[in-house]
Design an enzyme around this catalytic site. Structure first.
Site, PDB file in Angstrom:
ATOM      1  N   ASP A  34       0.830  -1.206   0.000  1.00 39.62           N
ATOM      2  CA  ASP A  34       0.000   0.000   0.000  1.00 39.62           C
ATOM      3  C   ASP A  34       0.864   1.256   0.000  1.00 39.62           C
ATOM      4  O   ASP A  34       0.531   2.258  -0.647  1.00 39.62           O
ATOM      5  CB  ASP A  34      -0.924   0.009   1.226  1.00 39.62           C
ATOM      6  N   PHE A  35       1.974   1.195   0.744  1.00 38.88           N
ATOM      7  CA  PHE A  35       2.864   2.357   0.824  1.00 38.88           C
ATOM      8  C   PHE A  35       3.441   2.688  -0.550  1.00 38.88           C
ATOM      9  O   PHE A  35       3.444   3.853  -0.973  1.00 38.88           O
ATOM     10  CB  PHE A  35       3.989   2.093   1.820  1.00 38.88           C
ATOM     11  N   GLU A 114     -31.638 -12.160 -11.689  1.00 39.75           N
ATOM     12  CA  GLU A 114     -30.621 -11.410 -10.939  1.00 39.75           C
ATOM     13  C   GLU A 114     -31.271 -10.801  -9.706  1.00 39.75           C
ATOM     14  O   GLU A 114     -32.464 -10.469  -9.724  1.00 39.75           O
ATOM     15  CB  GLU A 114     -30.046 -10.276 -11.802  1.00 39.75           C
ATOM     16  N   LYS A 116     -32.249  -7.885  -7.263  1.00 37.10           N
ATOM     17  CA  LYS A 116     -32.559  -6.463  -7.484  1.00 37.10           C
ATOM     18  C   LYS A 116     -31.913  -5.664  -6.351  1.00 37.10           C
ATOM     19  O   LYS A 116     -32.367  -5.703  -5.212  1.00 37.10           O
ATOM     20  CB  LYS A 116     -34.074  -6.247  -7.502  1.00 37.10           C
ATOM     21  N   ASP A 118     -30.701  -2.473  -4.137  1.00 36.31           N
ATOM     22  CA  ASP A 118     -31.366  -1.237  -3.706  1.00 36.31           C
ATOM     23  C   ASP A 118     -30.350  -0.102  -3.703  1.00 36.31           C
ATOM     24  O   ASP A 118     -29.704   0.182  -2.694  1.00 36.31           O
ATOM     25  CB  ASP A 118     -31.973  -1.434  -2.313  1.00 36.31           C
ATOM     26  N   TYR A 226     -25.052  -4.755 -14.490  1.00 36.33           N
ATOM     27  CA  TYR A 226     -25.956  -5.838 -14.861  1.00 36.33           C
ATOM     28  C   TYR A 226     -26.447  -5.755 -16.311  1.00 36.33           C
ATOM     29  O   TYR A 226     -27.321  -6.540 -16.706  1.00 36.33           O
ATOM     30  CB  TYR A 226     -27.157  -5.880 -13.924  1.00 36.33           C
ATOM     31  N   LYS A 313     -40.848  -8.418  -6.020  1.00 40.30           N
ATOM     32  CA  LYS A 313     -40.430  -7.708  -4.803  1.00 40.30           C
ATOM     33  C   LYS A 313     -40.748  -8.558  -3.572  1.00 40.30           C
ATOM     34  O   LYS A 313     -41.870  -9.040  -3.409  1.00 40.30           O
ATOM     35  CB  LYS A 313     -41.152  -6.353  -4.698  1.00 40.30           C
ATOM     36  N   CYS A 407     -35.104  19.515  28.781  1.00 39.80           N
ATOM     37  CA  CYS A 407     -34.010  18.596  28.468  1.00 39.80           C
ATOM     38  C   CYS A 407     -33.982  17.446  29.473  1.00 39.80           C
ATOM     39  O   CYS A 407     -33.994  17.690  30.690  1.00 39.80           O
ATOM     40  CB  CYS A 407     -32.677  19.343  28.484  1.00 39.80           C
ATOM     41  N   CYS A 410     -30.457  17.956  31.621  1.00 35.46           N
ATOM     42  CA  CYS A 410     -30.137  19.105  32.478  1.00 35.46           C
ATOM     43  C   CYS A 410     -31.364  19.936  32.854  1.00 35.46           C
ATOM     44  O   CYS A 410     -31.238  20.956  33.529  1.00 35.46           O
ATOM     45  CB  CYS A 410     -29.094  19.997  31.803  1.00 35.46           C
ATOM     46  N   CYS A 425     -31.576  21.603  23.078  1.00 33.80           N
ATOM     47  CA  CYS A 425     -31.297  22.093  24.427  1.00 33.80           C
ATOM     48  C   CYS A 425     -30.275  23.226  24.297  1.00 33.80           C
ATOM     49  O   CYS A 425     -29.168  23.003  23.798  1.00 33.80           O
ATOM     50  CB  CYS A 425     -30.733  20.980  25.303  1.00 33.80           C
ATOM     51  N   CYS A 431     -24.856  21.135  29.848  1.00 32.68           N
ATOM     52  CA  CYS A 431     -25.615  19.915  29.564  1.00 32.68           C
ATOM     53  C   CYS A 431     -24.609  18.782  29.329  1.00 32.68           C
ATOM     54  O   CYS A 431     -23.841  18.829  28.362  1.00 32.68           O
ATOM     55  CB  CYS A 431     -26.497  20.114  28.337  1.00 32.68           C
TER      56      CYS A 431
END
Length: 688
Positions: A34-35, A114, A116, A118, A226, A313, A407, A410, A425, A431
């Protein structure tokens, strides 16, 4: 380095880094550390900044973002992106199969299924193997061009590695936020006293429409592809297009299946009803398509959807339980969030005891009463929510839930700003959750990054009276911490437990606090927790004003003149520094040795004095730089950048959508207006 050498090195680094990205994201293996990768990427960024005309369209530096878009261009889709008709019943799926059979007559056919996903539907246009444009679905005919943001998705190829791809093709997919990333983001927001985000889908959609692509890059979005459309390929089935996407290095979910009959489709749907809950993203159903592209064309389309596909669905995960009460949580900013306490109920594989009610408006909308029987859903939501009440089962003597007036921490009277849904508050100084929340925000990774201090230790130090605000952290001593006994309440049992800070821990805490003094001024400004001043806004303020004193003394007009600073942010900054206690806090932090101005080492390294003695005003949106890069480039060549036009201004560097007021003032004063290409030529000609 001359221009030829720079171009050669930019090409070499681009090819090399793209190769390593391909190995990592498509083949899950690495050849360098990574370096090493980061060092090469940093070198490429430096070269592209010096020689922007050599930056390639598939440059891996697009992955880290940085482009600022004031607004997104609306473009027309070459191929319409239609929505699918939906069904929730297997009977309707069988009816769909009956229509297919009738329309195709004696022809045999097969389905391709496939999951679905979201997320946010997108189309990606490739020309000669290079990603040229990314467009949201929009209304199906037109969408927003958000290419700069799409390029930050690391699994999306910027260039196809296969030889001889079609000269032009379109790929479609779903951009999503992985659940793990979404949970981490919400944990950060809650720790800052902010309201959590509702669900990954909305968060992904909102992220892709952000103006700063560097923020989009930090959101770690992903994408499953897809569909592939091309007029110059010999693909004859949807399955072949999926295999081609895999061959080209696109991220395709391996959950698909080709089915020879509707019964196999129903088995696939049943198989994934619960398996999908273990996936790293939200799904809400199954997409069923005719596999043959020729048959798809024969079946055709309705006005809104294809006749050859349908979405099944799954019903939303829901449960019914009793409301036992409503509690209230106070965040860092003083925002008070109501939480529904519930009889425990199983939902989507977890036991749910609480659900967010968001604000007083939501309680009123639901018409919640004491001990109501409520419907709880998880669906696409990570945080359960109450979606309805069974009023027919309400107890006759049940009283309505009344939002609290004081609140819970407090006892201060709550306030509600006109036009906002949240109660606050106002007792910021005393608080307890607000005090501890501000300190926890200050020590967080994106602020001062004091790793060895945690929320429990902060609360313990506050309870002991050892600290009262963030400046007290810099007065802590080894003698105070070593052996200090802190009391903590177990969140589950309520029992009080004791723990002590050991010698090594005490030393680590003090070392981390000392190290935090090296953090840049923008981190400190963000760490102050000024309302609406996030990480990016803090960086914009530092870039524009340069020092804390300049920000504290800035007028409203001066604040809104800075990039990305609007009316609400400016008013919040003025309100914060109008309070004497906050100014005194800044003084104590300065005395403790923290940086309150932009350090020269954080600025772009000098490239010469080509623009020495010249003052520029930068306005508008640019194609080869973002606005901060333009300003950095001017400064690196010895020029000055001013925020407003005056008689001392030599040039106005104008991009697209330059502000009309600046254009008018420049014209009145006779200041030269130059374009981005003029500026690049100015630098190159002076080099020559």
């Amino acid at each position: 380095m001359d221009r030829f050498e720079a171009g050669e090195e930019i090409n070499q680094l681009t090819e090399e880094l793209n190769y390593h990205n391909y190995l990592y994201y498509q083949e899950s293996r690495t050849k360098i550390s990574d370096f090493e990768f980061d060092q090469k990427l940093k070198r490429l960024e430096e070269l592209e900044l010096q020689f922007p005309d050599f930056k390639r369209e598939d440059s891996p530096t697009f992955r880290v973002g940085g482009t600022i878009s004031k607004e997104f261009e609306t473009v027309r889709h070459k191929y319409r992106m239609l929505s699918l008709s939906n069904t929730y019943s297997t009977e309707e799926l069988e009816d769909f199969d009956g229509r297919i059979k009738k329309a195709l007559g004696e022809e045999s056919y097969e389905y391709f299924c496939e999951l679905k996903f979201d997320g946010l539907a997108m189309s990606f246009l490739y020309e000669n193997g290079i990603l040229k444009r990314a467009v949201t679905r929009g209304d199906g005919t037109k969408g927003d061009d958000i290419t700069a943001n799409a390029r930050t998705i690391r699994t999306l190829p910027l260039k196809i590695n296969e030889s001889n791809p079609p000269s032009e093709f379109e790929v479609r997919g779903e951009v999503f936020m992985p659940l793990e990333v979404f949970r981490a983001l919400n944990e950060q927001k809650v720790a800052k006293g902010e309201s959590p985000l509702a669900n990954p889908r909305n968060t992904a959609s909102g992220s892709m429409k952000m103006q700063d692509s560097s923020i989009v890059a930090a959101r770690k979005l992903d994408c499953f592809l897809y569909s592939m459309i091309s007029e110059s390929s010999d693909i004859s089935t949807h399955e072949q297009s999926i295999k081609t996407l895999e061959k080209y290095g696109f991220n395709v979910s391996m959950t698909y299946r080709k089915c020879k009959s509707i019964n196999e489709v129903l088995s696939y749907i049943q198989e994934w009803e619960f398996k999908r809950l273990d996936l790293p993203l939200d799904t809400d159903g199954i997409v069923v398509k005719i596999n043959s592209l020729e048959q798809q064309e024969k079946l055709g389309y309705t006005a809104k959807s294809p006749r050859w596909a349908i979405a099944y669905k799954y019903k939303t995960e829901s449960a019914t339980t009793r409301l036992t009460g409503v509690t209230y949580q106070v965040g860092r900013t003083g925002a008070v969030t109501p939480v529904a306490e519930l009889d425990p109920v199983q939902l989507a594989g977890t036991t749910v005891k609480r659900a967010s009610l968001h604000n007083a408006n939501e309680i009123q909308r639901l018409d919640l009463h004491q001990h109501d029987i409520v419907h709880v859903e998880k669906g696409g939501e990570i945080i359960p929510k109450i979606t309805g009440v069974e009023r027919s089962r309400r107890q006759s003597n049940a009283k309505p839930i009344q939002y609290i007036e004081r609140c819970p921490e407090c006892d201060t009277v709550l306030i509600r700003v006109e036009g906002e849904a949240v109660h606050y508050c106002p007792n910021e100084a005393n608080c307890p959750p607000q005090v501890s929340g501000r300190i926890e925000h200050f020590i967080s990774r994106n602020a001062m990054n004091i790793e060895t201090l945690g929320p429990r230790t902060i609360r313990g130090l506050l309870a002991k009276g050892i600290i009262s605000d963030i400046s007290d952290l810099y007065r802590l001593t080894f003698e105070e911490l070593n052996g200090l006994v802190l009391e903590e309440q177990d969140p589950i049992t309520g029992e009080t437990k004791k723990r002590s800070i050991k010698e090594k821990t005490a030393s680590n805490i003090l070392n981390s606090i000392e190290e935090s003094k090296k953090m840049p001024f923008s981190s400190l400004l963000f760490g102050l927790g000024i309302r609406y001043v996030g990480k990016t806004v803090a960086e914009r303020l530092v870039d524009h004003f340069g020092s804390m004193n300049a920000i504290m003394d800035a007028s409203y007009d001066e604040l809104v003149d800075a990039d990305e600073i609007g009316e609400r942010i400016a008013q919040s900054i003025i309100k914060f520094f109008d309070e004497e206690k906050n100014r005194q806090l800044v003084t104590r932090l300065s005395t403790a040795g923290l940086s309150l101005e932009r350090l020269s080492s954080a600025e772009t390294a000098p490239e010469g004095d080509l623009l020495a003695g010249l003052t520029f005003v930068v306005s508008g949106v640019f194609s080869q730089f973002d606005r901060d890069e333009v300003k950095a480039k001017i400064k690196s060549y010895g020029g000055k950048v001013a925020s407003s036009i005056s008689g001392n201004t030599n040039y106005v560097l104008a991009g697209d959508k330059m502000g009309p007021s600046k254009l008018e003032k420049a014209t009145q004063l006779g200041v030269s207006i130059i374009s981005e290409s003029d500026f690049i030529n100015m630098i190159n000609s002076r080099h020559a």
